[in-house]
Design a protein around this motif. Structure first.
Motif, PDB file in Angstrom:
ATOM      1  N   ALA A  47       1.626 -80.563  27.523  1.00  0.00           N
ATOM      2  CA  ALA A  47       1.437 -81.267  26.247  1.00  0.00           C
ATOM      3  C   ALA A  47       0.319 -82.296  26.412  1.00  0.00           C
ATOM      4  CB  ALA A  47       2.730 -81.931  25.808  1.00  0.00           C
ATOM      5  N   SER A  48      -0.916 -81.805  26.520  1.00  0.00           N
ATOM      6  CA  SER A  48      -2.046 -82.675  26.856  1.00  0.00           C
ATOM      7  C   SER A  48      -3.203 -82.586  25.871  1.00  0.00           C
ATOM      8  CB  SER A  48      -2.562 -82.328  28.260  1.00  0.00           C
ATOM      9  OG  SER A  48      -2.901 -80.953  28.343  1.00  0.00           O
ATOM     10  N   ALA A  49      -3.089 -81.753  24.841  1.00  0.00           N
ATOM     11  CA  ALA A  49      -4.174 -81.628  23.864  1.00  0.00           C
ATOM     12  C   ALA A  49      -4.010 -82.674  22.770  1.00  0.00           C
ATOM     13  CB  ALA A  49      -4.185 -80.233  23.264  1.00  0.00           C
ATOM     14  N   ASP A  50      -5.120 -83.287  22.372  1.00  0.00           N
ATOM     15  CA  ASP A  50      -5.099 -84.352  21.371  1.00  0.00           C
ATOM     16  C   ASP A  50      -5.486 -83.818  19.997  1.00  0.00           C
ATOM     17  OD1 ASP A  50      -4.506 -85.999  23.470  1.00  0.00           O
ATOM     18  OD2 ASP A  50      -6.456 -87.001  23.525  1.00  0.00           O
ATOM     19  N   GLU A  51      -4.987 -84.474  18.979  1.00  0.00           N
ATOM     20  CA  GLU A  51      -5.343 -84.163  17.600  1.00  0.00           C
ATOM     21  C   GLU A  51      -6.399 -85.151  17.128  1.00  0.00           C
ATOM     22  OE1 GLU A  51      -3.168 -83.635  13.202  1.00  0.00           O
ATOM     23  OE2 GLU A  51      -2.134 -84.648  14.866  1.00  0.00           O
ATOM     24  N   VAL A  52      -7.490 -84.634  16.573  1.00  0.00           N
ATOM     25  CA  VAL A  52      -8.530 -85.476  15.971  1.00  0.00           C
ATOM     26  C   VAL A  52      -8.312 -85.466  14.464  1.00  0.00           C
ATOM     27  CG1 VAL A  52     -10.996 -85.938  15.760  1.00  0.00           C
ATOM     28  CG2 VAL A  52     -10.122 -84.734  17.769  1.00  0.00           C
ATOM     29  N   ILE A  53      -8.015 -86.648  13.909  1.00  0.00           N
ATOM     30  CA  ILE A  53      -7.710 -86.772  12.479  1.00  0.00           C
ATOM     31  C   ILE A  53      -8.877 -87.476  11.785  1.00  0.00           C
ATOM     32  CG2 ILE A  53      -6.071 -87.648  10.777  1.00  0.00           C
ATOM     33  CD1 ILE A  53      -4.034 -87.822  13.137  1.00  0.00           C
ATOM     34  N   GLU A  54      -9.437 -86.831  10.786  1.00  0.00           N
ATOM     35  CA  GLU A  54     -10.591 -87.414  10.107  1.00  0.00           C
ATOM     36  C   GLU A  54     -10.186 -88.567   9.211  1.00  0.00           C
ATOM     37  OE1 GLU A  54     -11.138 -84.570   6.195  1.00  0.00           O
ATOM     38  OE2 GLU A  54     -11.857 -83.825   8.130  1.00  0.00           O
ATOM     39  N   GLY A  55     -11.133 -89.489   9.026  1.00  0.00           N
ATOM     40  CA  GLY A  55     -10.943 -90.599   8.098  1.00  0.00           C
ATOM     41  C   GLY A  55     -11.475 -90.239   6.727  1.00  0.00           C
ATOM     42  N   THR A  56     -12.032 -91.237   6.047  1.00  0.00           N
ATOM     43  CA  THR A  56     -12.540 -91.019   4.681  1.00  0.00           C
ATOM     44  C   THR A  56     -14.026 -91.338   4.577  1.00  0.00           C
ATOM     45  OG1 THR A  56     -11.809 -93.248   4.085  1.00  0.00           O
ATOM     46  CG2 THR A  56     -10.297 -91.436   3.602  1.00  0.00           C
ATOM     47  N   THR A  57     -14.718 -91.407   5.744  1.00  0.00           N
ATOM     48  CA  THR A  57     -16.168 -91.614   5.734  1.00  0.00           C
ATOM     49  C   THR A  57     -16.860 -90.253   5.784  1.00  0.00           C
ATOM     50  OG1 THR A  57     -16.299 -91.745   8.148  1.00  0.00           O
ATOM     51  CG2 THR A  57     -15.826 -93.793   6.959  1.00  0.00           C
ATOM     52  N   THR A  58     -18.179 -90.267   5.932  1.00  0.00           N
ATOM     53  CA  THR A  58     -18.947 -89.008   5.938  1.00  0.00           C
ATOM     54  C   THR A  58     -19.318 -88.552   7.347  1.00  0.00           C
ATOM     55  OG1 THR A  58     -21.000 -90.243   5.626  1.00  0.00           O
ATOM     56  CG2 THR A  58     -19.900 -89.414   3.641  1.00  0.00           C
ATOM     57  N   GLN A  59     -18.781 -89.205   8.368  1.00  0.00           N
ATOM     58  CA  GLN A  59     -18.991 -88.772   9.752  1.00  0.00           C
ATOM     59  C   GLN A  59     -17.678 -88.878  10.510  1.00  0.00           C
ATOM     60  OE1 GLN A  59     -22.203 -90.638  11.973  1.00  0.00           O
ATOM     61  NE2 GLN A  59     -21.241 -90.171  13.939  1.00  0.00           N
ATOM     62  N   GLN A  60     -17.295 -87.783  11.186  1.00  0.00           N
ATOM     63  CA  GLN A  60     -16.083 -87.759  11.984  1.00  0.00           C
ATOM     64  C   GLN A  60     -16.469 -87.237  13.373  1.00  0.00           C
ATOM     65  OE1 GLN A  60     -13.958 -88.472   9.360  1.00  0.00           O
ATOM     66  NE2 GLN A  60     -15.396 -87.731   7.812  1.00  0.00           N
ATOM     67  N   SER A  61     -16.669 -88.147  14.333  1.00  0.00           N
ATOM     68  CA  SER A  61     -17.178 -87.710  15.637  1.00  0.00           C
ATOM     69  C   SER A  61     -16.599 -88.567  16.757  1.00  0.00           C
ATOM     70  CB  SER A  61     -18.707 -87.777  15.669  1.00  0.00           C
ATOM     71  OG  SER A  61     -19.157 -89.120  15.610  1.00  0.00           O
ATOM     72  N   LEU A  62     -16.731 -88.083  17.981  1.00  0.00           N
ATOM     73  CA  LEU A  62     -16.331 -88.831  19.165  1.00  0.00           C
ATOM     74  C   LEU A  62     -17.290 -88.499  20.291  1.00  0.00           C
ATOM     75  CD1 LEU A  62     -13.215 -87.103  20.752  1.00  0.00           C
ATOM     76  CD2 LEU A  62     -14.302 -86.204  18.712  1.00  0.00           C
ATOM     77  N   GLY A  63     -17.652 -89.546  21.078  1.00  0.00           N
ATOM     78  CA  GLY A  63     -18.600 -89.339  22.160  1.00  0.00           C
ATOM     79  C   GLY A  63     -18.414 -90.376  23.257  1.00  0.00           C
ATOM     80  N   GLN A  64     -19.160 -90.198  24.349  1.00  0.00           N
ATOM     81  CA  GLN A  64     -19.195 -91.167  25.437  1.00  0.00           C
ATOM     82  C   GLN A  64     -20.614 -91.704  25.565  1.00  0.00           C
ATOM     83  OE1 GLN A  64     -17.506 -89.783  29.145  1.00  0.00           O
ATOM     84  NE2 GLN A  64     -15.456 -89.565  28.276  1.00  0.00           N
ATOM     85  N   LEU A  65     -20.772 -92.729  26.414  1.00  0.00           N
ATOM     86  CA  LEU A  65     -22.069 -93.358  26.589  1.00  0.00           C
ATOM     87  C   LEU A  65     -23.119 -92.341  27.043  1.00  0.00           C
ATOM     88  CD1 LEU A  65     -21.012 -96.681  28.361  1.00  0.00           C
ATOM     89  CD2 LEU A  65     -21.706 -96.386  25.968  1.00  0.00           C
ATOM     90  N   ALA A  66     -24.353 -92.602  26.656  1.00  0.00           N
ATOM     91  CA  ALA A  66     -25.457 -91.721  27.039  1.00  0.00           C
ATOM     92  C   ALA A  66     -25.583 -91.645  28.560  1.00  0.00           C
ATOM     93  CB  ALA A  66     -26.754 -92.236  26.433  1.00  0.00           C
ATOM     94  N   ILE A  67     -26.032 -90.488  29.054  1.00  0.00           N
ATOM     95  CA  ILE A  67     -26.337 -90.313  30.469  1.00  0.00           C
ATOM     96  C   ILE A  67     -27.770 -89.841  30.604  1.00  0.00           C
ATOM     97  CG2 ILE A  67     -23.934 -89.736  30.991  1.00  0.00           C
ATOM     98  CD1 ILE A  67     -24.972 -86.830  31.466  1.00  0.00           C
ATOM     99  N   ASN A  68     -28.289 -89.851  31.810  1.00  0.00           N
ATOM    100  CA  ASN A  68     -29.653 -89.400  32.051  1.00  0.00           C
ATOM    101  C   ASN A  68     -29.688 -87.884  32.274  1.00  0.00           C
ATOM    102  OD1 ASN A  68     -31.079 -91.861  31.871  1.00  0.00           O
ATOM    103  ND2 ASN A  68     -30.362 -92.434  33.912  1.00  0.00           N
ATOM    104  N   PHE A  69     -30.534 -87.220  31.514  1.00  0.00           N
ATOM    105  CA  PHE A  69     -30.794 -85.787  31.679  1.00  0.00           C
ATOM    106  C   PHE A  69     -32.156 -85.621  32.341  1.00  0.00           C
ATOM    107  CE2 PHE A  69     -27.834 -85.923  28.093  1.00  0.00           C
ATOM    108  CZ  PHE A  69     -26.937 -84.915  28.424  1.00  0.00           C
TER     109      PHE A  69
END
Length: 349
Positions: A47-69
């Motif tokens: 039981a380790s999968a998470d649910e992503v629930i959208e809000g009421t804005t026009t962007q629904q996203s999740l990320g981590q800090l930038a890394i060097n490519f």
């Protein structure tokens, strides 16, 4: 959808660049959405999968800090996702580093790839418990810091929409790795994690003098071009003198090399990514032959083309030194004293 075991998995070592890639309730920057942690059973059976629930804005996203490519380096960006009341997810990385729009869309209700950013290879494949693995492979075009994130979408290309405050989907196992071949998930919780390369050998010395091999395996999931993947190899301790079966640019080859130069090469033809196959090959001087999936023999009858130097090692899923890893599954390997032209297609069927 029933998932079945496919055999021995042999992979190269990899480093997971996401520092927290299974628990999305902390360590992630959320924009316009919230996380319901451990909401359903994930691909790993817990039981380790998470649910992503959208809000009421026009962007629904999740990320981590930038890394060097790094320019010229190929990366794999992916996530496991399962539909609930939203079916689409976009896998994003910085277009300043990879070109195009950066957005790659996946329909995780039907297991279909949607619109992809220019120059990207996108793949989707089923996982356990109703999840799909959404995969993007691309080569960095400009060195520097870059963002990476995942976005809910309401359609193919539809990442910008006004959320209803309740719709959602499930996610598990974000991943960013250097490489052109897809390998297994590496879990992280606070720092990057590296795995060692797998090693598999046949230690029965009698097999080293056998002329015939029967190999049944599944081709890697990878870029259509790139380095070779070795499914089976016999050698004298290095890669200069060897007999091998490998996969390169979508084709399977049976090869004998002497002094680092290919003396006999049987081109067995095209085999798609992630496809089961069977090869039966005979390594005999002036009588070199192989059949793919029971098909017509491919032969080499020129004398002096076979490596007759003493073989000392039989390697499964890699070349000497651990390079050119298979990065997929191998379900059967058999060595035989020999096999006739009539027997080879039967063994490969």
């Amino acid at each position: 959808m029933a998932l079945t075991p496919r055999g021995l998995l042999v992979e190269a070592g990899r480093t997971e660049l996401y520092t927290k890639n299974t628990d999305f309730s902390s360590g992630w920057g959320l924009v316009g959405c919230t996380i319901n942690p451990n909401a359903v059973t994930g691909p790993d059976g817990t039981a380790s999968a998470d649910e992503v629930i959208e809000g009421t804005t026009t962007q629904q996203s999740l990320g981590q800090l930038a890394i060097n490519f790094t320019s010229g380096v190929t990366y794999i960006h992916r996530i496991y996702a399962k539909a609930k009341t939203r079916n689409w997810i976009a896998v994003y990385w910085d277009p300043n580093r990879f070109g195009g729009t950066g957005f790659n869309y996946f329909d995780v209700a039907n297991g279909v790839v949607g619109t992809a950013s220019a120059g990207m290879t996108t793949l989707i494949r089923p996982a356990a418990n109703g999840f799909y693995e959404c995969i993007v492979i691309g080569t960095c075009t400009s060195t520097g810091a870059g963002n990476r994130s995942f976005w809910l979408a309401n359609a193919d290309g539809g990442r910008v929409y006004t959320g209803d405050g309740t719709s959602s989907l499930y996610i598990w196992g974000a991943s960013l790795q250097v490489g052109a071949d897809v390998t297994q998930h590496i879990a992280t919780d606070a720092v990057t994690v590296a795995t060692a390369a797998d090693t598999a050998l046949i230690t029965n010395v009698a097999s080293l003098t056998d002329q015939c091999w029967v190999v049944k395996a599944r081709t890697p999931t990878k870029l259509p071009t790139g380095q070779a993947n070795t499914v089976f190899q016999m050698d004298d301790g290095g890669n200069a003198n060897r007999r091998m079966i490998y996969y390169l640019n979508g084709r399977l080859y049976v090869v004998s090399t002497i002094g680092g130069v290919a003396q006999a090469t049987l081109d067995m033809g095209l085999v798609a990514n992630g496809t089961d196959f069977s090869i039966a090959a005979r390594f005999a001087d002036a009588n070199f032959a192989a059949s793919l999936n029971g098909g017509t023999l491919v032969t080499e009858t020129t004398a002096g083309r076979l490596n007759t130097l003493g073989m000392t090692t039989a390697r499964i899923g890699a070349a000497a030194g651990g390079g050119f890893a298979w990065n997929s599954t191998i379900r059967y390997i058999e060595t035989r004293r020999t096999a006739s032209d009539a027997e080879l297609p039967l063994l490969a069927a």
